[in-house]
Design a protein around this motif. Structure first.
Motif, PDB file in Angstrom:
ATOM      1  N   CYS A 296     -67.391  -9.331  -8.899  1.00 26.39           N
ATOM      2  CA  CYS A 296     -67.841  -7.568  -8.466  1.00 26.39           C
ATOM      3  C   CYS A 296     -66.968  -7.701  -7.159  1.00 26.39           C
ATOM      4  O   CYS A 296     -65.955  -5.968  -7.068  1.00 26.39           O
ATOM      5  N   LYS A 297     -66.990  -7.832  -6.050  1.00 28.71           N
ATOM      6  CA  LYS A 297     -66.085  -7.977  -4.779  1.00 28.71           C
ATOM      7  C   LYS A 297     -64.456  -7.296  -5.019  1.00 28.71           C
ATOM      8  O   LYS A 297     -63.824  -6.472  -4.306  1.00 28.71           O
ATOM      9  N   ASN A 298     -63.994  -8.079  -6.050  1.00 28.52           N
ATOM     10  CA  ASN A 298     -62.516  -8.584  -6.342  1.00 28.52           C
ATOM     11  C   ASN A 298     -62.104  -6.811  -7.305  1.00 28.52           C
ATOM     12  O   ASN A 298     -61.471  -6.573  -6.637  1.00 28.52           O
ATOM     13  N   ALA A 299     -63.323  -6.375  -7.756  1.00 32.01           N
ATOM     14  CA  ALA A 299     -63.225  -5.476  -8.859  1.00 32.01           C
ATOM     15  C   ALA A 299     -63.054  -4.015  -7.460  1.00 32.01           C
ATOM     16  O   ALA A 299     -62.400  -3.304  -7.280  1.00 32.01           O
ATOM     17  N   ILE A 300     -64.068  -3.973  -6.966  1.00 34.40           N
ATOM     18  CA  ILE A 300     -63.798  -3.234  -5.200  1.00 34.40           C
ATOM     19  C   ILE A 300     -62.708  -2.705  -5.042  1.00 34.40           C
ATOM     20  O   ILE A 300     -61.910  -1.456  -4.306  1.00 34.40           O
ATOM     21  N   ASN A 301     -62.304  -4.827  -4.348  1.00 31.19           N
ATOM     22  CA  ASN A 301     -60.826  -4.130  -3.709  1.00 31.19           C
ATOM     23  C   ASN A 301     -59.691  -3.657  -4.931  1.00 31.19           C
ATOM     24  O   ASN A 301     -58.981  -2.738  -4.862  1.00 31.19           O
ATOM     25  N   ALA A 302     -60.164  -3.576  -6.016  1.00 27.62           N
ATOM     26  CA  ALA A 302     -59.434  -3.194  -7.454  1.00 27.62           C
ATOM     27  C   ALA A 302     -58.512  -1.879  -7.440  1.00 27.62           C
ATOM     28  O   ALA A 302     -57.719  -1.534  -7.524  1.00 27.62           O
ATOM     29  N   ILE A 303     -60.156  -1.100  -7.284  1.00 26.92           N
ATOM     30  CA  ILE A 303     -60.310  -0.011  -7.280  1.00 26.92           C
ATOM     31  C   ILE A 303     -60.250   0.642  -6.030  1.00 26.92           C
ATOM     32  O   ILE A 303     -60.468   2.258  -5.472  1.00 26.92           O
ATOM     33  N   GLU A 304     -59.818   0.268  -5.357  1.00 26.99           N
ATOM     34  CA  GLU A 304     -59.552  -0.099  -3.755  1.00 26.99           C
ATOM     35  C   GLU A 304     -60.945   1.697  -3.544  1.00 26.99           C
ATOM     36  O   GLU A 304     -60.438   2.405  -2.456  1.00 26.99           O
ATOM     37  N   GLY A 305     -62.216   1.166  -3.865  1.00 31.33           N
ATOM     38  CA  GLY A 305     -62.924   2.352  -2.969  1.00 31.33           C
ATOM     39  C   GLY A 305     -63.705   3.194  -3.963  1.00 31.33           C
ATOM     40  O   GLY A 305     -64.328   4.090  -2.984  1.00 31.33           O
ATOM     41  N   ASN A 306     -63.021   3.426  -4.636  1.00 32.71           N
ATOM     42  CA  ASN A 306     -63.418   4.741  -5.585  1.00 32.71           C
ATOM     43  C   ASN A 306     -62.854   4.207  -7.602  1.00 32.71           C
ATOM     44  O   ASN A 306     -61.563   4.144  -7.435  1.00 32.71           O
ATOM     45  N   GLY A 307     -63.955   4.638  -8.055  1.00 32.05           N
ATOM     46  CA  GLY A 307     -63.944   4.179  -9.831  1.00 32.05           C
ATOM     47  C   GLY A 307     -65.209   3.503 -10.194  1.00 32.05           C
ATOM     48  O   GLY A 307     -66.257   3.626  -9.374  1.00 32.05           O
ATOM     49  N   GLU A 308     -64.929   2.805 -11.150  1.00 30.54           N
ATOM     50  CA  GLU A 308     -65.726   2.398 -11.516  1.00 30.54           C
ATOM     51  C   GLU A 308     -65.860   1.067 -12.106  1.00 30.54           C
ATOM     52  O   GLU A 308     -64.789   0.386 -13.146  1.00 30.54           O
ATOM     53  N   ILE A 309     -67.276   0.062 -12.008  1.00 30.48           N
ATOM     54  CA  ILE A 309     -67.261  -1.784 -12.952  1.00 30.48           C
ATOM     55  C   ILE A 309     -67.951  -1.521 -13.738  1.00 30.48           C
ATOM     56  O   ILE A 309     -69.052  -1.062 -13.460  1.00 30.48           O
ATOM     57  N   LYS A 310     -67.887  -1.962 -14.949  1.00 23.89           N
ATOM     58  CA  LYS A 310     -69.079  -2.038 -15.718  1.00 23.89           C
ATOM     59  C   LYS A 310     -68.965  -3.635 -16.557  1.00 23.89           C
ATOM     60  O   LYS A 310     -68.285  -4.474 -16.534  1.00 23.89           O
ATOM     61  N   ILE A 311     -69.990  -4.286 -16.257  1.00 21.40           N
ATOM     62  CA  ILE A 311     -70.173  -5.690 -17.054  1.00 21.40           C
ATOM     63  C   ILE A 311     -71.001  -5.055 -17.991  1.00 21.40           C
ATOM     64  O   ILE A 311     -72.349  -4.081 -18.341  1.00 21.40           O
ATOM     65  N   ASN A 312     -70.689  -5.822 -19.138  1.00 24.11           N
ATOM     66  CA  ASN A 312     -71.629  -6.722 -20.377  1.00 24.11           C
ATOM     67  C   ASN A 312     -71.256  -7.764 -20.557  1.00 24.11           C
ATOM     68  O   ASN A 312     -70.639  -8.615 -20.646  1.00 24.11           O
ATOM     69  N   ILE A 313     -73.307  -7.805 -21.310  1.00 29.61           N
ATOM     70  CA  ILE A 313     -72.999  -9.066 -21.808  1.00 29.61           C
ATOM     71  C   ILE A 313     -73.402  -9.286 -23.347  1.00 29.61           C
ATOM     72  O   ILE A 313     -73.922  -8.518 -24.516  1.00 29.61           O
ATOM     73  N   THR A 314     -72.556 -10.107 -23.940  1.00 29.26           N
ATOM     74  CA  THR A 314     -72.656 -10.734 -25.756  1.00 29.26           C
ATOM     75  C   THR A 314     -73.268 -12.166 -25.099  1.00 29.26           C
ATOM     76  O   THR A 314     -72.790 -13.485 -24.771  1.00 29.26           O
ATOM     77  N   GLU A 315     -73.105 -12.550 -26.813  1.00 22.37           N
ATOM     78  CA  GLU A 315     -73.528 -14.021 -27.377  1.00 22.37           C
ATOM     79  C   GLU A 315     -72.900 -14.212 -28.390  1.00 22.37           C
ATOM     80  O   GLU A 315     -72.868 -13.369 -29.138  1.00 22.37           O
ATOM     81  N   ASN A 316     -72.878 -15.416 -29.480  1.00 21.03           N
ATOM     82  CA  ASN A 316     -72.863 -15.669 -30.166  1.00 21.03           C
ATOM     83  C   ASN A 316     -73.899 -17.450 -29.796  1.00 21.03           C
ATOM     84  O   ASN A 316     -74.511 -17.506 -28.953  1.00 21.03           O
ATOM     85  N   GLN A 317     -73.614 -18.048 -31.277  1.00 17.03           N
ATOM     86  CA  GLN A 317     -74.531 -19.251 -31.840  1.00 17.03           C
ATOM     87  C   GLN A 317     -73.944 -20.349 -30.385  1.00 17.03           C
ATOM     88  O   GLN A 317     -75.409 -20.801 -29.510  1.00 17.03           O
ATOM     89  N   LYS A 318     -73.387 -20.135 -29.635  1.00 19.28           N
ATOM     90  CA  LYS A 318     -72.915 -21.702 -29.134  1.00 19.28           C
ATOM     91  C   LYS A 318     -72.875 -21.193 -27.174  1.00 19.28           C
ATOM     92  O   LYS A 318     -72.652 -21.408 -26.600  1.00 19.28           O
ATOM     93  N   ASN A 319     -72.598 -19.591 -26.648  1.00 23.45           N
ATOM     94  CA  ASN A 319     -72.184 -19.441 -25.819  1.00 23.45           C
ATOM     95  C   ASN A 319     -72.848 -17.835 -25.425  1.00 23.45           C
ATOM     96  O   ASN A 319     -72.235 -17.386 -26.093  1.00 23.45           O
ATOM     97  N   VAL A 320     -72.233 -17.568 -24.048  1.00 24.93           N
ATOM     98  CA  VAL A 320     -73.086 -16.324 -23.784  1.00 24.93           C
ATOM     99  C   VAL A 320     -71.293 -16.046 -22.969  1.00 24.93           C
ATOM    100  O   VAL A 320     -70.803 -16.822 -21.801  1.00 24.93           O
ATOM    101  N   PHE A 321     -70.569 -14.566 -23.404  1.00 25.51           N
ATOM    102  CA  PHE A 321     -70.314 -14.479 -22.559  1.00 25.51           C
ATOM    103  C   PHE A 321     -70.465 -12.581 -21.870  1.00 25.51           C
ATOM    104  O   PHE A 321     -70.971 -11.187 -22.279  1.00 25.51           O
ATOM    105  N   ILE A 322     -69.544 -12.845 -20.905  1.00 23.55           N
ATOM    106  CA  ILE A 322     -69.860 -11.664 -19.970  1.00 23.55           C
ATOM    107  C   ILE A 322     -68.814 -11.395 -19.574  1.00 23.55           C
ATOM    108  O   ILE A 322     -67.735 -11.780 -18.731  1.00 23.55           O
ATOM    109  N   ASP A 323     -68.279  -9.984 -19.583  1.00 20.33           N
ATOM    110  CA  ASP A 323     -67.484  -9.138 -19.199  1.00 20.33           C
ATOM    111  C   ASP A 323     -67.716  -8.479 -18.397  1.00 20.33           C
ATOM    112  O   ASP A 323     -68.525  -7.259 -17.917  1.00 20.33           O
ATOM    113  N   ILE A 324     -66.606  -8.559 -17.159  1.00 24.20           N
ATOM    114  CA  ILE A 324     -66.506  -7.793 -15.704  1.00 24.20           C
ATOM    115  C   ILE A 324     -65.178  -6.547 -15.601  1.00 24.20           C
ATOM    116  O   ILE A 324     -64.517  -7.417 -14.997  1.00 24.20           O
ATOM    117  N   SER A 325     -65.342  -5.560 -16.029  1.00 26.58           N
ATOM    118  CA  SER A 325     -64.205  -4.788 -15.982  1.00 26.58           C
ATOM    119  C   SER A 325     -64.436  -3.790 -14.873  1.00 26.58           C
ATOM    120  O   SER A 325     -65.280  -3.249 -14.757  1.00 26.58           O
TER     121      SER A 325
END
Length: 396
Positions: A296-325
């Motif tokens: 999240c802090k890396n994303a804050i630096n990337a948007i230079e203090g002005n923008g949006e950070i989105k977190i999404n969680i999905t899964e399948n039978q074996k794994n959990v996927f966390i996407d931070i955009s």
């Protein structure tokens, strides 16, 4: 975990392997040289026989029918330096020695003859009148080079190993110093947010005449818990923490709820977990929270203090996927792997440890994966964390 002791063993194994290769090369080259020396002796012996027959042909013309063949045998020697001399060391003929030096230096042939005497015994030529001449010879240029080559190779291997060893040690010390400096800065950075909040709370309490509102008390509890969490994080980095089956939605919600009030109003974190839904995976909570915070802090630096950070969680039978955009400046494809290396940073104030630590935590402590899923320059980046659902043994 690969520690320095294990690295030491690997270095010794590689060193021994290099030495074995060099010794093997030395032994094999020596074998080739000995084979070539035997062939060289046969060639010189053949020259001696051809020379004997050639001289005999002049004294007894009927003894030899093809003089041209004998000449071809003698002239075919283009590699082996030879000198024909009598028993009093008077030089009668020579071949494959530098004629230009012979013309300039009257002692050159004598020196070559002395050198040949040291290398091999001469091959005698006895004529019908009992006159004796001697053929002296020494190693050809090829044999000389092959004799020296393995020692040169061994020297270069040893030199390479020594230079590599010192370079590795210097590089490791530099990296250690950089990591220690970075860890010190990271510690200060980790402590900075809750400590600053506690200082602000102290001032608010003073202004309110010592009265603590429920809201202030709630923030105070959050900050003290944060300090405990930070202490726990650093203690687990150097230990063998045991993973726990936890609801990933809850863990990320806690991280987001702590970060949101402490961010600029121009930074928006979008995370909408499904109500009453659980997605579980074995994690080390304090370290997993650290990874989410770093991303999240890396994303804050990337948007230079002005923008949006989105977190999404999905899964399948074996794994959990966390996407931070994020909607930041993006990452060039050539840097997708480089950004996870310790010390790499695009920030003037950064030490390049956040993503490196995150990768270590996910891959070594959670046996998962973390990588750049997608990035478009000028539009944003998506990091993906992959966690295993199946329980695993703690790191040793």
């Amino acid at each position: 975990m690969i520690n320095y002791q294990q690295k030491k063993y690997w270095k010794l194994i590689l060193l021994n392997f290099a030495i074995l290769i060099s010794i093997g090369s030395l032994v094999y080259t020596r074998y080739l040289v000995e084979d070539l020396k035997k062939d060289q002796y046969k060639t010189v012996s053949l020259l001696a026989d051809a020379y004997t027959e050639l001289i005999s042909s002049f004294t007894d013309p009927e003894s030899v029918h093809d003089i041209s063949f004998l000449f071809r045998i003698i002239m075919s020697n283009e590699n082996i330096p030879v000198i024909l001399a009598d028993t009093n060391d008077n030089i009668l003929e020579f071949r494959n020695l530098d004629s230009s030096i012979v013309l300039k230096d009257s002692t050159y042939l004598k020196r070559q003859l002395a050198s040949m005497k040291k290398q091999y015994p001469p091959i005698p030529i006895t004529f019908s009148n009992h006159q004796v001449q001697l053929i002296y010879y020494k190693n050809s240029k090829l044999i000389t080079q092959l004799t020296i080559y393995p020692y040169v190779q061994l020297f270069l291997v040893i030199l390479f190993v020594l230079v590599s060893y010192f370079a590795f040690n210097s590089s490791r010390k530099y990296e250690q110093n950089k990591v220690w400096s970075g860890m010190s800065r990271e510690t200060a950075h980790q402590l900075g947010t809750p400590v600053s909040s506690l200082i602000a709370l102290k001032e608010n309490i003073k202004l309110s005449g010592g009265v603590i509102s429920a809201e202030l008390l709630d923030e105070f509890e959050k900050d003290t818990k944060r300090l405990e969490l930070i202490t726990d994080r650093f203690s687990k980095i150097g230990s063998i923490p045991k993973p726990e089956i936890r609801n990933i939605y809850e863990l990320i919600t806690e991280s987001v709820n702590y970060l949101k009030p402490r961010l600029s109003k121009r930074v928006k974190i979008v995370f909408e977990p499904e109500i009453n839904k659980e997605i579980t995976a074995p994690v080390i909570p304090s370290l997993f929270d650290w990874v989410i915070e770093n991303l999240c802090k890396n994303a804050i630096n990337a948007i230079e203090g002005n923008g949006e950070i989105k977190i999404n969680i999905t899964e399948n039978q074996k794994n959990v996927f966390i996407d931070i955009s994020d909607t930041g400046k993006g990452i060039p494809k050539s840097k997708f792997r480089t950004i996870f290396k310790a010390g790499y940073t695009t920030s003037q104030r950064g030490w390049g440890l956040g993503l490196s630590l995150s990768k270590r935590i996910i891959e070594m402590f959670h046996k998962g994966k973390i990588f750049v899923k997608d990035s478009v320059l000028g539009k944003g980046t998506t990091f993906r964390i992959v966690l295993r659902k199946k329980p695993f043994r703690p790191l040793k």
